[in-house]
Design a protein around this motif. Sequence first.
Motif, PDB file in Angstrom:
ATOM      1  N   LEU A  95       0.857  -1.172   0.000  1.00 56.94           N
ATOM      2  CA  LEU A  95       0.000   0.000   0.000  1.00 56.94           C
ATOM      3  C   LEU A  95       0.901   1.232   0.000  1.00 56.94           C
ATOM      4  CD1 LEU A  95      -3.037   0.410   2.352  1.00 56.94           C
ATOM      5  CD2 LEU A  95      -1.382   2.252   2.129  1.00 56.94           C
ATOM      6  N   VAL A  96       0.642   2.156  -0.923  1.00 56.35           N
ATOM      7  CA  VAL A  96       1.482   3.354  -1.024  1.00 56.35           C
ATOM      8  C   VAL A  96       0.580   4.581  -0.988  1.00 56.35           C
ATOM      9  CG1 VAL A  96       3.246   4.539  -2.358  1.00 56.35           C
ATOM     10  CG2 VAL A  96       3.094   2.046  -2.470  1.00 56.35           C
TER      11      VAL A  96
ATOM     12  N   GLU B 213      -5.975   5.829 -12.342  1.00 58.77           N
ATOM     13  CA  GLU B 213      -4.626   6.091 -12.852  1.00 58.77           C
ATOM     14  C   GLU B 213      -3.723   6.468 -11.698  1.00 58.77           C
ATOM     15  OE1 GLU B 213      -5.655   7.962 -17.263  1.00 58.77           O
ATOM     16  OE2 GLU B 213      -4.947   9.252 -15.647  1.00 58.77           O
ATOM     17  N   ALA B 214      -2.479   5.998 -11.755  1.00 56.39           N
ATOM     18  CA  ALA B 214      -1.496   6.363 -10.742  1.00 56.39           C
ATOM     19  C   ALA B 214      -0.248   6.888 -11.441  1.00 56.39           C
ATOM     20  CB  ALA B 214      -1.155   5.156  -9.872  1.00 56.39           C
TER      21      ALA B 214
ATOM     22  N   THR C 184      -3.880  -2.366  -8.219  1.00 61.03           N
ATOM     23  CA  THR C 184      -4.971  -3.296  -7.927  1.00 61.03           C
ATOM     24  C   THR C 184      -6.061  -2.711  -7.036  1.00 61.03           C
ATOM     25  OG1 THR C 184      -3.658  -4.194  -6.125  1.00 61.03           O
ATOM     26  CG2 THR C 184      -3.620  -5.404  -8.193  1.00 61.03           C
ATOM     27  N   GLY C 185      -5.809  -1.581  -6.388  1.00 61.48           N
ATOM     28  CA  GLY C 185      -6.854  -1.057  -5.520  1.00 61.48           C
ATOM     29  C   GLY C 185      -6.505   0.344  -5.054  1.00 61.48           C
TER      30      GLY C 185
ATOM     31  N   GLY D 297      -7.197  16.922   6.445  1.00 59.95           N
ATOM     32  CA  GLY D 297      -7.461  16.711   5.014  1.00 59.95           C
ATOM     33  C   GLY D 297      -7.255  15.244   4.697  1.00 59.95           C
ATOM     34  N   TRP D 298      -6.959  14.915   3.446  1.00 61.43           N
ATOM     35  CA  TRP D 298      -6.785  13.506   3.109  1.00 61.43           C
ATOM     36  C   TRP D 298      -5.828  13.351   1.940  1.00 61.43           C
ATOM     37  CZ3 TRP D 298     -10.685  16.538   1.382  1.00 61.43           C
ATOM     38  CH2 TRP D 298     -10.871  16.589  -0.004  1.00 61.43           C
ATOM     39  N   GLU D 299      -5.235  12.185   1.883  1.00 66.29           N
ATOM     40  CA  GLU D 299      -4.495  11.744   0.695  1.00 66.29           C
ATOM     41  C   GLU D 299      -5.235  10.532   0.161  1.00 66.29           C
ATOM     42  OE1 GLU D 299      -1.920  13.381  -0.297  1.00 66.29           O
ATOM     43  OE2 GLU D 299      -1.344  14.511   1.509  1.00 66.29           O
ATOM     44  N   GLU D 300      -4.937  10.167  -1.090  1.00 65.56           N
ATOM     45  CA  GLU D 300      -5.429   8.885  -1.557  1.00 65.56           C
ATOM     46  C   GLU D 300      -4.272   7.900  -1.508  1.00 65.56           C
ATOM     47  OE1 GLU D 300      -8.392   8.648  -4.691  1.00 65.56           O
ATOM     48  OE2 GLU D 300      -8.252  10.822  -4.876  1.00 65.56           O
ATOM     49  N   PHE D 301      -4.601   6.638  -1.333  1.00 63.69           N
ATOM     50  CA  PHE D 301      -3.532   5.631  -1.428  1.00 63.69           C
ATOM     51  C   PHE D 301      -3.891   4.647  -2.533  1.00 63.69           C
ATOM     52  CE2 PHE D 301      -6.327   3.473   1.724  1.00 63.69           C
ATOM     53  CZ  PHE D 301      -6.441   2.228   1.137  1.00 63.69           C
ATOM     54  N   ALA D 302      -2.878   3.981  -3.036  1.00 61.54           N
ATOM     55  CA  ALA D 302      -3.099   2.939  -4.042  1.00 61.54           C
ATOM     56  C   ALA D 302      -2.437   1.671  -3.550  1.00 61.54           C
ATOM     57  CB  ALA D 302      -2.512   3.358  -5.381  1.00 61.54           C
ATOM     58  N   THR D 303      -3.039   0.525  -3.862  1.00 62.30           N
ATOM     59  CA  THR D 303      -2.359  -0.731  -3.561  1.00 62.30           C
ATOM     60  C   THR D 303      -1.797  -1.288  -4.855  1.00 62.30           C
ATOM     61  OG1 THR D 303      -4.506  -1.816  -3.663  1.00 62.30           O
ATOM     62  CG2 THR D 303      -3.614  -1.382  -1.492  1.00 62.30           C
TER      63      THR D 303
END
Lengths: 522, 319
Positions: free
Chosen positions: A217-218, A273-274, A307-308, A441-447
């Motif tokens: 997870l990043v 998209e990342a 993947t997520g 606030g928030w960040e998004e993460f991607a797996t």
Amino acid sequence: MTTTPEEEVLETTTLSTQPAPVREPSLGVVGMMRWGWRQLTSMRTALFLLFLLALAAVPGGILPQRGQNPIGVRAWIEDNPTLGPLLDRLSLFDVYAAPWFAATYLLLLLSLAGCVLPRTRMHWRAMRAKPPLTPRNLSRLPVHRSYATDDAPADVLEQARSFLQDERYRVNAYDGSVAAEKGYLRETGNLVFHAALLVLLVGVGMGSLLGMSGSALVIEGTGFANTPARFDVLETGRMYGDDDFDPLSFQLEEFRATYEESGAKRGEPRTFEADLVVRDTPDAAERLVTVKVNDPLVVGGTKVFLTGHGYAPRFTVTDGNGDVVLSEAIPFLPQDGNFSSEGVVKVPDARPDQLGFRALFLPTAAVTEDLGPHSTFPAPIDPAVFLASFRGDLGLDSGRPQSVYSLDAEGLDLEQLGLKALRVGETYELEDGAGSITFDGWEEFATFQVAEDPGKELALWSIVVALAGLLLSLGIRRRRLWVKATTADDGATVVEVAGLARTEAGDLDGEVEAVVTALRKE
Amino acid sequence: MAVNETLATVSNDLVYSAMAIYAGAFVAFSAELAFGARSSARPALHTEAAATASGAAVRTLSQATTQAPPKQSRFGRIGVALTVLAFALHLGAVVTRGLSVQRVPWGNMYEFSLTAGLAVTGVWLVLLWRGRDVRSLGLFVVGPVLLTLGLAVTVLYADAAELIPALKSTWLVIHVSAAVLCAGVFSVGATASLLYLMQSRWERTGGGGRLATLLPTSASLDRTAYRTNAFAFPLWTFAVVAGAIWAENAWGRYWGWDPKETWAFITWVVYACYLHARATAGWKGRRAAWIALAGFGCFLFNYFGVNIFLTGLHSYNGL
């Protein structure tokens, strides 16, 4: 199929020449082994083992499997406390790693090898042998035509030989007849198909011994390096060492998602998209790569798949002493398609008491009586967090393993403080001056799924070859033709053309007719 | 990318029109069964020669007969004509659906069912056109197609929409079109196997009444079943391999025993059993036909069962 009188005659003949039953001598050890090998490599056994393989795969297609759905397995066993553990002991939740499953396909492969090897030898001989001698009585064959002509027998046979050769038959001229056979590629294809399946298994085996796969997870703005410690879940092959990881690394610059905004499919994802800044090796130059769902990052033999994704709300926590003890984005786990996300904030450094929060992050927040706080759209249109706060001892030093995604107050010396909903920038001052928490606030993460499989090329090529072999073995027909020319009592030449299909289907009638037409045209 | 709502509506209208015409064809084939004109005595009909009469002009000397091909009844011809018309409308429905969303029309269960139904009718029409003795199977082809379309428009219906990201790949075109075609060929093969089982029993017992005289001989049905299944098997292999390549490109592994993959494997093995059974003494004929039906059962389960009841990575049912 109906039996013709001719076939019945043939059958009775066979039966009458069958040897009388004899008393079998004892086989001995070698004999027993040979007998066992014959049984194993017989078609009937192969058929039985194929059945068994299909049957053995079924439970894995119905029950949840640990490798694919570990949560489902746990739930299934909890819901069926008597049957669950029993099935578990029979490996029915790990079917494809079960010894009995391996036994089935290994036996099948052994049977396959034992069948393919001798057949290859036989086929090799058959390909170099002459087409078989013309049967004495051609009219007994399934397809038979005859006509009378004035041409000399030798001329007819020469014409037949050259016609059949042009039709790519293998031809042999016998005395007074010509024999031809075609379709050897059928058996070649059949053997190639089965041999390629054995190679396929080698490719699969290479993948599981020499490959790796893991997920990580990043969070946006942070990085990933391809080392064992950086993975949340990691599986490596038995012969895959720590030195074998490709030394790639990347930084997740931005993750973007778009969703259907209206209609019945509102909220359904449309693009993921990342943007990654990638270094193939520590010394390599940086390059920008955009990874999408069907479009992975490829570095050497390693692929990185998107993947997520999810949200990581950012919090700042001050403790009872007024010190800032936490300021970071914490990944929350999405619970539904609208990304209502659950997570916990654990603050072990808070003094005098440790602080903990169970939280819900809602990208588009709504509260109804039925559902309570929930999200109505996956994109962050109107985000909010709902917090339940605790103070006391988080039990992190107790040695008991804890999930970073849950805060189980039971068994811990924790006192529940208040509940609070926060929008971005708002702060919750905890009761009794225990501290405060701000939703920054928030960040998004991607797996990402990272995978390396050195066996996959071999697997792909072997299955391509297998498919080619399969097409040959199902598409080509093996058949024999014979042309016989004899001089009748009245001086005319009687020409007989007959055919025998060695495999089913096909237009043998048409082929025999074609020979007749060609011969009569001349 | 916007959905063209007009075309989507046209597609829906065409589906209902096609269903109406299929229903007409169904009635015509039923009428053929009820009042059909295939009047020749059964023993004569059930020789090998009669079965091949439509396909091969040549008769062997030993089996030569002067039997003419069985006369088609008027109802049967009407049924075929209506099926061709329904196929055209059905094709129009699939094409307009694809145009309305500007992608291949098999992105959810509704669209897959719609296209697979088209494949079933298409395969039957191709066999008919190539002179195979399958015309009297019409009732058993049109009926299931009608049922599939009925399920599609009621239970499985999904509005025209853009694809989810997981499906945006060239492999959707390759992998799923192969699977759709397999659905068509396996369905016709299974129909032939089922009718073979019925006909071979009736040939022994003399039962079956008018249906038995209308259907091809059991030998002919067996041949049709074998040819269609033997054609579908490599195609299914290809569909599975294409799926594995896609999986490698989307999830990082080409095989992961996802329920869909598992059932694809089981289907493949069962059809492999069928092909082996036909080459094994004692397993030809009825037993092999039962295996083919089991294989088709697995294929259907992989579609309906896995998509609706099991959770896995192939969750694209659109329900």
